[in-house]
Structures are given as structure tokens and as C-alpha cells.
Design an enzyme around this catalytic site. Structure first.
Site, PDB file in Angstrom:
ATOM      1  N   ASP A 224       0.879  -1.163   0.000  1.00  0.00           N
ATOM      2  CA  ASP A 224       0.000   0.000   0.000  1.00  0.00           C
ATOM      3  C   ASP A 224       0.925   1.223   0.000  1.00  0.00           C
ATOM      4  O   ASP A 224       2.110   1.124   0.343  1.00  0.00           O
ATOM      5  CB  ASP A 224      -0.954   0.005   1.210  1.00  0.00           C
TER       6      ASP A 224
HETATM    7  C1  BGC Z   1      -4.964   3.380   0.062  1.00  0.00           C
HETATM    8  C2  BGC Z   1      -5.043   2.406  -1.089  1.00  0.00           C
HETATM    9  C3  BGC Z   1      -4.802   3.128  -2.395  1.00  0.00           C
HETATM   10  C4  BGC Z   1      -3.473   3.843  -2.324  1.00  0.00           C
HETATM   11  C5  BGC Z   1      -3.131   4.605  -3.572  1.00  0.00           C
HETATM   12  C6  BGC Z   1      -3.716   4.220   0.025  1.00  0.00           C
HETATM   13  O1  BGC Z   1      -3.761   5.248   0.957  1.00  0.00           O
HETATM   14  O2  BGC Z   1      -5.046   2.686   1.282  1.00  0.00           O
HETATM   15  O3  BGC Z   1      -6.272   1.755  -1.112  1.00  0.00           O
HETATM   16  O4  BGC Z   1      -4.853   2.242  -3.472  1.00  0.00           O
HETATM   17  O5  BGC Z   1      -3.496   4.772  -1.242  1.00  0.00           O
HETATM   18  O6  BGC Z   1      -3.966   5.708  -3.711  1.00  0.00           O
END
Ligand code: BGC
Length: 808
Positions: A224
Site C-alpha cells: 500500500d
Molecule cells: C490506500 C489504497 C490506495 C493507495 C493509492 C492508500 O492510501 O489505502 O487503497 O490504493 O493509497 O492511492
């Protein structure tokens, strides 16, 4: 050309290999033209494909919230939604969609509840598998997320989830397992949090042991965003790609770790192999299969998913579908300015939105009057200026030179991560929203500015605001999460065009931060025309309802309630919406309440209104779908994918705040409906609940056990009503010898369609897993079960006894 991964690998030296495992920026991996590799582009996800730009000038088809897709209880519908998203991804040059989110709805307080599918692992897994199949059918990859136990937002970067092995296997890992086995996803995203002491981006036991080892996952694992913390532990712990870049734990730091003997080069080779396989699968490698072609109508899918997801929670008097009323009062701020999607990284920008007011205006039959009143306005910030405004954004350098210009549908700039094409973080100094406004009403208009830092607003030649906008005591960074608004009033005259300009200077702290890797330019110009005071607005709506045949009241949550980054603290509808419904219902017996929320809210007046229709966050075509359902062109097809408590205190888990960094999942395998049943709590609406516009008789149920310990089940249902309809047949298994298992659980489902008087048969497979528990390994519990074919968890229609046994 065939895909020879080892030949490609042999052409790369250690530095080149390590570089392929780190983002070169927020959304992409580096290209290697020497081996025919394009830059892989990753993008959120899940209701649309945002692309690399976080801005309105690159709009996306916006589908209903994931909770809505799950409410369709139809994996085939999810496949079709996925195919549309693949088409969108290809249109935007995206190879991998950062979706679906398959964490469980453990508590209604979860901030991203709207972005998950269900409280039930089987339903979550089946919808997720459909979605993944659809996206990958279109030649685009996915990252099923967030692996695992990221079912809350508070302290999500650091919290350690303590969860027993049994609950982990039977609940939280279960949707991932089902999707991996059934849909073979090309990617998984490792979550921010830790599980039982180890952070997920370096959790070898779960990433290498369970995901790859036990389940046979062959795709890539991406962190993530900012979740990877340690070069050596992540590489040795099963992570393949660290995002975002360019400053990450992989890349040059990984090459160094190999040279220092802390990571074996063969580990890096395997990581690179998985990235190359992803490139091959998604068409980013020369000679890999040609891009797929499709021409799916995004609006049509958005509208279909919406009406198929709407859940008719109650319709006691049969007011719906509406029967040619002479007058309809449409009430509520969200009727004109609906919340169509949840906040955070799931945000995309639709090209157009059909509000309930737009949808009803288009569809209202001749002879029916439609009137609108705001009644109560739950929004705590004014919506971005849009109607009757003609605006553009002009990006400028420090010396005022014009760098680029963009059309704006609404007066809001959200450039997060990357700037729109043509702009550069090193030269951009300010952005001006500029244009004209043609007032429709004479009186006091309110303008509002948001955005951390220096702003100047002028309207009709008057400077209304010129200064620094920050929350009290806050700095530029705290104000990213805590939106601060400045309101100013000005008297304007109907029909007299005025000039409007709002300039935002990018704060130097933000610029410093931005020069690193990440752009963060967010500000907006809000507007509200002349309005009566809140009491008068309520009175006006009640008076309108009293003289109308039908009152449709749209209530719901706001961006401050449902978003990524924080959990909810209450399930109450914000503002004076409960009071509005109660007062309208007191004067109009045909009050239909439309609930525009992505997750459960308390509906204390639910027994006092004629009908309650849940429309979730319905995406760009929500207003059209609402008109379809209210006027009976379509039936509301949804069933609840999660149990709705009558009040927060009744929910099984009411606290999602880690204590000293630890979040205990102390309830074990009892979540959702199982927890309500175990506690003997009556919710407002059970899992699976929802009515259509016809009636069904369950005529026959036969279960045929198989040798693996599962069963094949045949159910016959008949449409006993007067119109065509759809029924979701739900199968629940209840063990005669319960032991330490829940009362009963969902074991299969199918959605069927039939015309009036017609019967339809459906075959549903119950897999052996439905009769297994985790005790240091999966153990099949042979014996007698009561198998019920049900309309919802609480409405069994037919039941039979079945003996499940594993013979092979
Ligand atoms: C989120 C993800 C997301 C990523 C990119 C993170 O903060 O938890 O679900 O895909 O950011 O935007």
C-alpha cells in the site's frame, strides 16, 4: 513472440532489476526499452479508474460504491462492471487497477466500510472474484486489497491487529483465498497494518506461506502507498514492489542490500520475474498479447448497477412504485447535490452526474408536478460552485506567466500526487479559478474558500477574502485532513453576470514537500444562492410536503462522515435530517425516504414512513436509476450485504480505536449476522434483507451431498406477483451439532429472474469449505445440517436436512 522470462532477466544487471521494483513516481514503474518493457501504470480504484491525474480534466465513468455492487448479490454483474473498468483503464493507459477492496465490514464505524463489500466472507469473495474476472478479461491487472485485516482506519499505518488464527482463516483471509483460487488475480496489495506483530509488507508467513505457498498465488505483491518500511525485511518477507517512488525502500537501496549480503540475488530475481509476468499479462511487454477492444456504454452500466443495488428496506403501504401522483415534493439538500461516491483514494471525477432532482425532472410523467425544497442541509462545507458558473483554472508561474489552462465543471482543484499534463512542480506557483457567474436569484449569495494557505477571492470586482486560510492552531499539513472554510456574503441580482476569481498560492512548505515527489494542490470555491434560515427552510419543506401527494425525502451522509483516513464516530444522520423526516412524515402519509449513504446509518423514524429505499453512493447515473425505481420502470434489485443495526450500541463492534497500538479482534468468528444472533440483538434490518416489486413462492428445495463434503442444491421459486422480477435465493447452513460454530451461515446464493406466474429453477453449489472449520488446518465437520433456502438471513422459506460428509 513467446514470453521467456529468464531470457529477459538475463539481460538485466542487479541495479536494473532493483529499479524495476520501485515506483519511479506516485503511480508508475520505470520502463526498460532495451527489453521492450513499457512503464507499468497503476491507478485507483474501485468505482472508476482515476488515471495518473487526480483532477477533473481527466474524468472517469463512476460506478456505484462497492457496497452497492455487493448489494446486487450477482457476481455476473460484477464481471460486467469489471469489464467496463478494464475499458476505462485501457482508455487511460492504466495497466493495473488498485482494487477491489475485500476487507470485511467488521464494524459499521469502519471509515472505508463503503469501499468494502460485505460482512460475509463468501459474499465478499464471490463479488470480488466476479470483479477481478471482469477487469482481467479486459487485459488489465488488479491488486486485491488490503491484505489483510485492514478493516478500520484509525492508526492504520501502525496498528497491530491481534486476531486468532481461526478468525483470520475463516473470515479475514477467506475472501482473498476464494478470489485467488477462483479468479487468479495478477496482484495483491499488502496493507499498512501489522497482523499479530508483523507489518503486512514483510509478513513472510502470510505472503509467502499462505498466499503463495498454500493458495498458489502467482502474481505480484505491491505495498500500500508508503507501507513498505524496511528494505531487507520487505524483500525477504514477500513484497515485490514498493510504492510510491521515487524515494522507496527498493530500487538502489535494494541493490545495496544485495551487495551487502542481506538479500539474496535470487530473491530479487523472483521479484522481477513477477513484475515481468505482470507486464506480459497486461500488454506492457513487447510481443505480449494485443490490447483488448470493447465498446461498453459506461452510463448504461452505471445506471444498471445502481438500480440493481438499491435496497427497498420497507414498503408497508405499497407506495412504491409510485402510481401517477398529481404532485411530488422532492426534499433534501442531497436531492440536488447527492453524494455519489465515498472519499479518499477511491475518489474519481465523473464527467457528469445525474442528481435525484435531475433524474426525476427528466422522468416525471406528464400531469405530475414536481417541486423541490432543501428542508435541511447536512453539509458543513458549501458545495463547489457549478450551476450557472463558467469557469476555468489557470496555472501560473511565480512571475505570473500563464503555464496552462483547464476547463472546470465545478470550482474545485484536487491535484494530488501528479499535476495535470503540461505542469511542472518546479515552476507552478499559483492556480486561479476564473470565470463568470449568472445569478438566478436576487439576494445574498454566500461564497466559500477552502485550501490551506494564501487565497484571494474577488466577486463582481469586490475582494471578499485576501489572506491566509488555516484551521485554528493548525499548519498547512494538518489542514489536509481538516478542511477549513472561510465564508463571505455578497448581494447579487438575478440575471446580472458577474466576474469571479479565486487565486491560490501554493504554500512554500507544500512546495518543498511537493518537490520531493508528491503534488498536493487542493482548494475550492464554494457557493450557495440566497436561502432561508434553517428553521424557515424546514418549515418550507414541511409545507410543501403537506400539500403534495407524495413526499420523497433524500437523506444521507457527507464527505466529513464517510472517507478513507478516519473511522466514523456515530451512525446518526448529520445535521437536522432526522427532524426533517419526522416532520415531513407527520404531514404526509406517502413519505418515501431515500437513503444516500455508503454504510449503515440509524433510521429512528423507519416505522413512521411509507417506504425506505437505500441507494448507497449511487455513482454518476444515480438520479436516473432512482427515477427508474420510483416510477417502476425497474425494480429495486438489492439485498443488504451487511446487517443494519437499529442503533450503534447494538452493533457487534463499536470501538475500532487501537489501544496502545493494538487492535484486538476479540470477537473471534462472530461478526455481522452471527454476532447479532449470538447476542440475541434484533437489528433494524438483517443481512440479505430487501424487497422487490413482486412476490415469490419457494416451491422446492433439494440438496444432493457430494463426495468432497459439499453439496449441489436445486431450488425452485415462482414469481407470484404481477410483474417481472428478480429474487436472490440465499442458502444458509445450520449445524445440528453446533459446537463452537455460529448458528447458521451463508453457504451459497443465486439471483434468478422470472416473469409473472413463471417458475425458475436454480442450481447452487455449496463447497466443502462451508462445512469446514480451522483447527491448525481445515477440518471438515461431517454430520447433519439444516439447509434453508431463504429470502434473507431472518426469512427462511424452505428447509431440509442434509448430511455432509467427505468421502474422498
Ligand atoms: C490506500 C489504497 C490506495 C493507495 C493509492 C492508500 O492510501 O489505502 O487503497 O490504493 O493509497 O492511492
Amino acid at each position: 513472440m513467446s514470453f521467456d522470462v529468464d531470457a529477459l532477466l538475463a539481460e538485466l544487471d542487479l541495479d536494473a532489476k532493483a529499479s524495476l521494483l520501485a515506483g519511479q513516481d506516485v503511480w508508475t514503474l520505470p520502463a526498460r526499452p532495451d527489453i521492450g518493457l513499457d512503464s507499468l501504470v497503476l491507478s485507483d480504484g474501485p468505482v472508476g479508474v482515476r488515471g495518473v491525474r487526480w483532477s477533473q480534466d481527466d474524468p472517469s465513468v463512476t460506478l456505484p460504491s462497492p457496497t452497492a455492487l455487493a448489494a446486487g448479490w450477482d457476481p455476473r454483474l460484477a464481471v460486467r462492471a469489471g469489464r467496463l473498468l478494464a475499458q476505462e483503464a485501457r482508455r487511460k493507459g492504466v495497466h493495473v487497477l488498485l482494487a477491489p477492496t475485500v476487507n470485511l465490514q467488521r464494524s459499521p464505524l469502519g471509515g472505508r466500510h463503503f469501499e468494502c463489500y460485505s460482512e460475509d466472507p463468501l459474499l465478499t469473495g464471490m463479488i470480488g472474484a466476479g470483479y477481478v474476472t471482469g477487469v482481467q478479461d479486459g487485459g488489465v491487472g488488479v491488486t486485491v486489497k488490503h491484505f489483510v485485516a485492514n478493516d478500520f482506519e484509525t492508526e492504520r499505518f501502525t496498528a497491530d491487529v491481534r486476531v486468532g488464527e481461526r478468525a483470520l482463516r475463516e473470515l479475514y483471509l477467506a475472501p482473498f483465498e476464494l478470489i485467488v483460487k477462483r479468479a487468479k488475480p495478477w496482484g495483491i496489495m499488502a496493507a499498512y497494518n501489522s497482523v499479530n506483530g508483523t507489518t503486512m509488507t514483510q509478513h513472510a508467513a502470510l505472503l509467502d506461506g499462505v498466499l503463495r505457498g498454500e493458495w498458489g498465488f502467482d502474481g505480484f505483491v505491491v505495498s500500500d502507498w508508503l507501507a513498505a518500511r524496511d528494505t531487507v525485511a520487505s524483500a525477504n518477507g514477500g513484497l515485490d514492489v514498493a510504492m510510491p517512488g521515487p524515494r522507496t525502500v527498493f530500487g538502489a537501496r535494494l541493490a545495496e542490500a544485495v551487495r551487502g549480503g542481506e538479500v539474496d540475488e535470487s530473491v530479487v530475481d523472483d521479484m522481477v520475474r513477477r513484475v515481468l509476468l505482470l507486464a506480459h499479462r497486461t500488454g506492457a511487454l513487447e510481443g505480449s498479447p494485443a490490447a483488448h477492444q470493447s465498446e461498453i456504454d459506461g452510463d448504461a452500466i452505471a445506471r444498471e448497477v445502481a438500480h440493481r443495488s438499491f435496497v427497498l428496506l420497507s414498503n408497508e403501504t405499497g407506495v412504491l412504485p409510485l402510481k401517477q401522483p398529481q404532485s411530488i415534493a422532492l426534499i433534501g439538500a442531497l436531492a440536488a447535490d447527492p453524494k455519489i461516491l465515498g472519499g479518499g483514494s477511491a475518489t474519481v471525477f465523473p464527467a457528469h452526474v445525474v442528481s435525484p432532482l435531475d433524474g426525476l425532472r427528466k422522468a416525471v410523467p406528464p400531469g405530475t408536478d414536481l417541486a423541490f425544497a432543501t428542508g435541511a442541509d447536512p453539509r458543513t462545507t458549501l458545495p463547489p460552485a457549478t450551476d450557472n458558473f463558467r469557469l476555468r483554472a489557470i496555472a501560473k508561474a511565480a512571475d505570473g506567466t500563464r503555464l496552462a489552462e483547464f476547463p472546470l465543471r465545478e470550482a474545485k482543484i484536487d491535484w494530488i500526487g501528479e499535476l495535470p499534463a503540461g505542469l511542472d512542480l518546479n515552476t507552478l506557483a499559483s492556480v486561479e479559478i476564473e470565470g463568470t457567474y449568472l445569478p438566478e436569484r436576487t439576494g445574498t449569495h454566500t461564497f466559500a474558500v477552502t485550501g490551506p494557505g494564501d487565497l484571494r477571492l474577488t466577486v463582481a470586482g469586490r475582494t471578499l477574502f485576501d489572506g491566509v486560510n488555516l484551521p485554528p492552531g493548525g499548519d498547512v499539513f494538518t489542514s489536509i485532513m481538516q478542511v477549513n472554510e472561510q465564508r463571505r456574503e455578497i448581494d447579487l441580482t438575478d440575471g446580472e453576470l458577474v466576474d469571479v476569481s479565486l487565486t491560490y498560492w501554493i504554500p512554500s512548505e507544500m512546495a518543498e514537500f511537493a518537490r520531493g515527489s508528491f503534488a498536493w494542490v487542493t482548494f475550492a470555491l464554494g457557493h450557495r444562492g440566497p436561502v432561508p434560515d434553517p428553521d424557515a427552510a424546514l418549515e418550507e419543506a414541511v409545507a410543501l410536503a403537506a400539500k403534495s401527494d407524495v413526499a420523497v425525502v433524500v437523506v444521507g451522509t457527507t464527505a466529513e462522515v464517510e472517507s478513507e483516513g478516519f473511522d466514523r464516530t456515530s451512525l446518526a444522520l448529520p445535521g437536522r435530517q432526522d427532524e426533517l423526516v419526522t416532520r415531513v412524515a407527520a404531514v404526509n402519509p406517502n413519505t418515501v425516504v431515500v437513503v444516500n449513504a455508503g454504510s449503515p446509518v440509524e433510521l429512528p423514524w423507519r416505522a413512521d414512513v411509507a417506504a425506505v429505499l437505500l441507494t448507497w453512493f449511487p455513482g454518476q447515473a444515480g438520479g436516473d436509476a432512482l427515477a427508474d425505481v420510483l416510477f417502476g420502470r425497474e425494480e429495486p434489485g438489492g439485498r443488504l450485504p451487511t446487517t443494519w443495526p437499529a442503533k450503534l450500541e447494538d452493533a457487534p463492534v463499536t470501538d475500532v480505536t487501537p489501544q496502545e497500538g493494538v487492535l484486538e479482534y476479540g470477537e473471534g468468528v462472530y461478526i455481522g449476522y452471527s454476532a447479532y444472533a449470538a447476542k440475541g440483538t434484533q437489528p433494524a434490518y438483517w443481512f440479505g434483507h430487501g424487497q422487490g416489486y413482486t412476490t415469490w413462492a419457494y416451491e422446492e428445495l433439494d440438496g444432493y451431498p457430494d463426495e468432497e463434503g459439499g453439496a449441489r442444491v436445486r431450488v425452485r421459486v415462482r414469481n407470484t406477483g404481477k410483474r417481472r422480477g428478480r429474487e436472490v435465493v440465499q442458502l444458509y447452513l445450520a449445524p445440528t451439532e453446533r459446537g463452537d460454530r455460529p448458528d447458521r451461515w451463508l453457504a451459497g446464493f443465486a439471483s434468478v429472474e422470472a416473469g409473472p406466474g413463471e417458475a425458475v429453477e436454480t442450481d447452487i453449489v455449496i463447497t466443502p469449505r462451508s462445512a469446514e472449520v480451522w483447527r491448525d488446518g481445515w477440518q471438515h465437520i461431517a454430520g447433519e445440517y439444516v439447509l434453508a433456502a431463504s429470502h434473507s438471513y431472518a426469512e427462511p422459506r424452505l428447509s431440509t436436512r442434509i448430511v455432509l460428509q467427505k468421502i474422498r
